[in-house]
Design a protein around this motif. Structure first.
Motif, short mmCIF file in Angstrom:
data_model
loop_
_atom_site.label_atom_id
_atom_site.label_comp_id
_atom_site.label_asym_id
_atom_site.label_seq_id
_atom_site.Cartn_x
_atom_site.Cartn_y
_atom_site.Cartn_z
N ALA A 147 0.83 -1.20 0.00
CA ALA A 147 0.00 0.00 0.00
C ALA A 147 0.86 1.26 0.00
N LEU A 186 2.34 1.69 -3.50
CA LEU A 186 1.36 2.17 -4.46
C LEU A 186 1.06 3.65 -4.26
N ALA A 187 0.87 4.05 -3.00
CA ALA A 187 0.57 5.45 -2.72
C ALA A 187 1.73 6.36 -3.10
N GLU A 243 -5.37 3.74 -10.58
CA GLU A 243 -4.57 3.81 -9.37
C GLU A 243 -5.45 3.70 -8.13
N TYR A 258 -5.21 0.72 -5.29
CA TYR A 258 -5.03 1.05 -3.88
C TYR A 258 -6.19 0.52 -3.04
N THR A 309 -5.79 -3.19 -2.40
CA THR A 309 -4.80 -3.45 -1.34
C THR A 309 -5.39 -3.16 0.03
#
Length: 715
Positions: free
Chosen positions: A330, A333-334, A353, A357, A360
């Motif tokens: 996470a 990804l962020a 995106e 997120y 996840t």
């Protein structure tokens, strides 16, 4: 029981009962020898242990059986010795009856069962598990060795830990004495003495516990700082290929979460482990002194709670590992979406995106829910076992009070001890599981801490004079991520001092690969890259990157002032050198127009500047090093016409520098002293602009194509 066949235990138990039967017959016929003598009782226990130990070896019993034999034989002597120390003269008849033998057998089995369930690695004979056990032990000892600089803090913490445990252990005992004084004939002097003693113990426990906790936290902070510094220092020294194959989120997790967990294994877990162990031992002695019958009854609760805790720990650790991986994913990804928000916005990929997120986060929520359900079930079962044992203990305690074998205060003290005992045993089991978890985190940290860069170690060569002659000799190179796909195939070329060499060719031809090898981001599989006739790895690392500077097409600026970005990586760089480099890079004029001039903050990644301004500052950052080899990797692609013309004047006046240019601007290419055409990782053509145009080969066709594109764009 664990660790052996049931038949082995039955055989050993039958042998032990036969010994007790022989002893009872001997006592019945001859009378008990040396009534009250502990020496005879210990001798009997040691003889029983020797006989049963030989029987366990003959029966092929493992280490678990032998530990049980030792517990079975020595439990009664230890109990009677403790009773004599607490109540002198209490040993009137040292030989237990059938009921006592039954209690000894049950207690021995319960104690060994508790140990095996709490510390399961201790009973494994499997080679794989044994190897894991040894690795975990080695890792833990290594973490302890890293704590040596904090020996003074830890020593002080252990001292106050011992004092706090002693005070805490005697508080329930003093409380029971107060109750007995209130229940019998009241004497004010005795009551005040008991209250004073209880107050002193409580105050001492509070003070010592506070100092202990503070010292442990201080040592934890110091250890975390050292480990993070060592890990970060080793990470930044790895080869570039390592960062291409490793996710940034994994590295961030190692630096933040795992280093903290590793420190906890020494500072916090050892704190709880030692405190609980010492306190449990002290309370057990006092509980036996109050009532050995209630103590044996309490021992029934321990193996049951240990079994529950062991099952819970196994399930909890697996979920914790999954949750840790989800958090790292996470975070990655962020960070990726926010850090590259311009690309995300430009491609209209916000929804994709967000969906990634959200998936996840959903997985993380599922794991956390599973942990919550498991925790609730575990807590319910623990409470049921605890309540059942406590009710039985109170009923039996009432019977002992009626028989004058126990006082009201003694029962209260025992209840308080029993509650603390369960809490401490829970802490021991929990800490053991946490220590295994922290050892797993330590393994991840040490994996990167011990990693050596997969390229030859830099040498110490720092010549006072460097000509700047660069040679590629039959260089073949493949990227670590694609070892079977060569990016360069037998490339040989020479960059001469005072000359501008241009690399041209289609995308994927090998231009960037040549630059990466010259910057020593990678090592070639075959051939050599030489600087003044010496391989690059022989030069000192900082010296090489002062003498060989690069300006990329998309230069990276760091948050800070303009001057800090120009002198980035240089220890001693005066403001005068910064200004001179900015003037040469034609960045001085627009820098002076900024709000704070050279002290203006460029923002995160240089977001406050245009792409062309960032390239000018990056060129100034390269020039301030006074490099012998200057690499411009399409560095003039976003400059305006005036600045580009100034850069051409700068390049034409580099009489002492070796300049390597990768550019699509026709003006830069055609004015180069030497042009190398790369395609498919092979040098197809090389020479001057006139020579290559006269050959009517790949260079001419590419130049005509670029000219046509530029002409159509101008129209």
């Amino acid at each position: 029981m664990l660790g052996g066949g049931v038949g082995v235990y039955v055989q050993i138990l039958c042998c032990d009962l036969a010994l007790w039967g022989t002893l009872w017959g001997w006592v019945y016929l001859l009378g008990s020898p040396s009534d009250g003598g502990l020496a005879w009782l210990w001798a009997l226990g040691i003889l029983r242990w020797a006989f049963l130990h030989m029987a366990s070896i003959a029966s092929s019993g493992g280490m678990v059986v032998r530990r049980w034999v030792a517990t079975q034989c020595l439990l009664w002597p230890i109990f009677r010795s403790s009773q004599v120390m607490l109540q002198p003269g209490a040993l009137s008849y040292p030989i237990p009856g059938p009921a006592g033998v039954a209690l000894i057998t049950v207690s021995g089995i319960a104690a060994c069962l508790f140990w095996e369930l709490t510390f399961p690695e201790a009973q494994t004979a499997d080679s794989v598990k044994e190897k894991k056990k040894q690795e975990a032990k080695a890792l833990f000892l290594r973490v302890v060795r890293y704590s040596r600089p904090d020996i003074l803090h830890l020593g002080t913490a252990f001292l106050f830990l011992s004092l706090a445990v002693i005070c805490e252990t005697f508080i329930p005992y003093a409380t029971g004495k107060v109750i007995d004084i209130l229940g019998s004939q009241y004497e004010q002097s005795k009551f005040l003495s008991a209250i004073g003693l209880m107050s002193i113990l409580s105050l001492g426990s509070a003070v010592c516990s506070g100092v202990r906790g503070g010292m442990f936290m201080c040592s934890l902070a110091r250890l975390n700082r050292r480990m993070r510094h060592m890990l970060f220092r080793n990470l930044v020294q790895q080869e570039i290929g390592f960062f291409e194959e490793t996710k940034p989120g994994d590295l961030a997790s190692r630096l933040e979460s795992d280093t903290n967990l590793m420190g906890m294994s020494v500072a916090m877990n050892v704190n709880v482990l030692l405190r609980s162990t010492v306190k449990t031992a002290g309370m057990l002695v006092l509980m036996v002194g109050i009532s050995w019958q209630l103590t044996l009854l309490t021992c029934v609760e321990m193996p049951l709670l240990a079994a529950l805790q062991n099952c819970y720990n196994t399930f909890y650790q697996a979920l914790s590992q999954q949750l840790q991986d989800c958090k790292a994913q996470a975070k990655e990804l962020a960070g990726s979406a926010v850090g590259q928000v311009r690309t995300v916005r430009g491609c209209g990929a916000e929804s994709a995106e967000i969906r990634r997120y959200e998936e996840t986060l959903s997985e993380m929520h599922r794991i956390q829910s599973s942990k919550g359900i498991a925790s609730a079930i575990h807590l319910l079962l623990r409470r049921m076992v605890t309540i059942a044992v406590k009710v039985g203990m109170l009923f039996y305690g009432r019977q002992l009070i009626m028989l004058n074998h126990l006082t009201n205060g003694g029962l209260l003290a025992f209840v308080l001890y029993q509650k603390d005992m369960v809490t401490n045993m829970k802490s021991l089991v929990y800490v053991f599981g946490t220590m295994l978890n922290s050892v797993g985190a330590a393994a991840k940290v040490f994996k990167y801490l011990d990693r050596k860069p997969l390229q030859e170690e830099a040498g110490s060569l720092e010549p006072a004079h460097l000509e700047g002659r660069v040679e590629f000799r039959d260089v073949t190179f493949s990227y670590p991520s694609q070892p079977d796909k060569p990016a360069l195939k037998g490339v040989s070329l020479t960059l001469r001092p005072g000359k501008v060499t241009a690399l041209v060719g289609p995308s994927g031809g090998g231009k960037s690969s040549c630059i990466s090898l010259l910057e020593r981001f990678y090592e070639s599989q075959q051939g050599e890259v030489l600087l003044d006739g010496r391989p690059l790895h022989q030069y000192q690392h900082s010296y090489l990157h002062r003498k060989v500077s690069i300006v990329s097409q998309n230069p990276v600026l760091f948050s800070g002032s303009v001057s800090d970005n120009i002198r980035y990586g240089l220890k001693d760089c005066s403001m005068e050198r910064v200004v001179v480099a900015a003037v040469k890079a034609h960045a001085h004029d627009f820098i002076c127009k900024l709000e704070d001039g050279y002290d203006t903050d460029v923002g995160e990644c240089g977001g406050q500047l245009s792409v062309g301004q960032k390239q000018c500052i990056a060129i100034a950052r390269a020039l301030v090093r006074d490099p012998r080899v200057l690499i411009l990797d399409e560095a003039t692609s976003c400059m305006d016409a005036g600045t580009l013309q100034a850069m051409q004047e700068l390049l034409s006046g580099t009489a002492s520098q070796t300049v390597l240019v990768v550019a699509h601007h026709l003006q830069t290419v055609q004015n180069a002293d030497h042009i190398v055409f790369l395609e498919g990782g092979v040098v197809v053509e090389q020479g001057t602009d006139k020579e290559l145009m006269a050959r009517r080969g790949r260079y001419r066709r590419l130049k005509e194509k670029l000219f046509d594109e530029q002409a159509s764009g101008d129209s």
